[in-house]
Design an enzyme around this catalytic site. Structure first.
Site, PDB file in Angstrom:
ATOM      1  N   HIS A 166       1.005  -1.207  -0.041  1.00  0.00           N
ATOM      2  CA  HIS A 166       0.110  -0.071   0.125  1.00  0.00           C
ATOM      3  C   HIS A 166       1.055   1.282   0.065  1.00  0.00           C
ATOM      4  CE1 HIS A 166      -3.792  -2.152   1.742  1.00  0.00           C
ATOM      5  NE2 HIS A 166      -3.860  -2.139   0.283  1.00  0.00           N
ATOM      6  N   ASP A 204       0.528   4.029   1.488  1.00  0.00           N
ATOM      7  CA  ASP A 204       0.787   4.934   2.647  1.00  0.00           C
ATOM      8  C   ASP A 204       1.912   4.102   3.305  1.00  0.00           C
ATOM      9  OD1 ASP A 204      -1.170   2.711   3.336  1.00  0.00           O
ATOM     10  OD2 ASP A 204      -1.430   3.630   4.979  1.00  0.00           O
ATOM     11  N   HIS A 205       2.515   3.010   2.733  1.00  0.00           N
ATOM     12  CA  HIS A 205       3.574   2.302   3.442  1.00  0.00           C
ATOM     13  C   HIS A 205       4.900   2.421   2.531  1.00  0.00           C
ATOM     14  CE1 HIS A 205       1.099   0.514   6.514  1.00  0.00           C
ATOM     15  NE2 HIS A 205       0.167   0.994   5.742  1.00  0.00           N
ATOM     16  N   ASP A 258      -0.105  -3.278   9.121  1.00  0.00           N
ATOM     17  CA  ASP A 258      -1.558  -3.268   9.082  1.00  0.00           C
ATOM     18  C   ASP A 258      -2.105  -4.521   9.234  1.00  0.00           C
ATOM     19  OD1 ASP A 258      -0.968  -0.467   8.540  1.00  0.00           O
ATOM     20  OD2 ASP A 258      -2.245  -0.509   6.493  1.00  0.00           O
ATOM     21  N   HIS A 282      -0.245   2.431  12.311  1.00  0.00           N
ATOM     22  CA  HIS A 282      -1.415   3.522  12.269  1.00  0.00           C
ATOM     23  C   HIS A 282      -1.941   3.612  13.725  1.00  0.00           C
ATOM     24  CE1 HIS A 282      -2.476   4.030   8.009  1.00  0.00           C
ATOM     25  NE2 HIS A 282      -2.283   2.663   7.960  1.00  0.00           N
TER      26      HIS A 282
END
Ligand code: ZN
Ligand code: FE
Length: 241
Positions: free
Chosen positions: A59, A61-62, A131, A169
């Protein structure tokens, strides 16, 4: 052996990028740099140079900062095979990552994505779980099945009790509210919800968590079977706290 230093770098709204530094060798790694700028700035402020990028899953956001970090520091990028930008080393179950004399073992934890891995530093009692598992929660099922995610969470819950889990997160407060709703009779959950509320009011980070805490207060880890896990995951998806 000197312990590893782990530093949280907040990114976007609620992501944590983890910087890991080994004093002995002077080596630094970064886990899941969704954004290069804050990770590079924090490393520079501390006089560290990022030599390793480790990704838990594909992903953006990583992984969004992978290429810029590689360009800036020449870092090597390791992550699950397939969709990791700039990947130099593909990691699968049983592989190792190294930072000085420290060894992180790779375990596969599919569910949030199919490629998701976690990095377990057994001697240091430190694990990076991306996640997959969150404090009092777990990742959404974007690619995997409930059965896969349930198995992955059990794999993490079977780690030693004092293992510190670094999630990607800051979702703890919303997770705690759902947990209290899902298990109203669980006193440990109620007590943790209160602690988390005051920590967030004070602007504090609620991570890392530990295996012991999650075994006690994570309604997904504590689901008795796959079916109940699937039911709770679906309930969480539509829960408004
Ligand atoms: Zn993700
Ligand atoms: Fe994420």
């Amino acid at each position: 052996m000197v312990m590893l230093e782990v530093v949280a770098v907040p990114a976007f709204t609620d992501n944590y990028i983890w910087l890991i530094h080994d004093e002995e060798s002077g080596e630094t790694a970064v886990v899941d740099p969704g954004d290069a700028a804050p990770a590079l700035a924090e490393a520079e402020r501390r006089g560290w140079t990022i030599g390793e990028v480790w990704n838990t899953h594909w992903h953006g956001d990583h992984t969004g900062g992978n290429l810029a970090i590689k360009e800036t520091t020449g870092a090597r990028i390791s992550g699950p095979k397939g969709r990791i930008p700039g990947c130099d080393v593909a990691l699968t179950e049983g592989d190792e990552v190294h930072l000085g004399a420290h060894v992180g073992r790779v375990i596969e934890v599919p569910g949030h994505t199919l490629d998701h891995i976690a990095l377990i530093f057994g001697d240091e009692r430190i694990a990076f779980v991306g996640d997959t598992l969150f404090a009092m929660g777990c990742g959404r099922l974007f690619e995997g099945s409930p059965a896969q995610m349930y198995r992955s969470l059990q794999k993490l819950a079977e780690l030693p009790e004092d293992m510190r889990l670094y999630c990607a997160h800051e979702y703890t407060l919303a997770n705690a509210r759902f947990a209290a709703h899902a298990e109203p009779a669980n006193g440990a959950i109620a007590a943790r919800l209160e602690r988390v509320e005051s920590m967030r009011e004070a602007g504090e980070i609620t991570l890392p968590t530990t295996v012991a805490q999650e075994r006690e207060t994570n309604p997904f880890v504590c689901s008795p079977n796959e079916e109940e896990f699937a039911r709770r995951r679906a309930a969480k998806d539509s829960f408004r706290s």
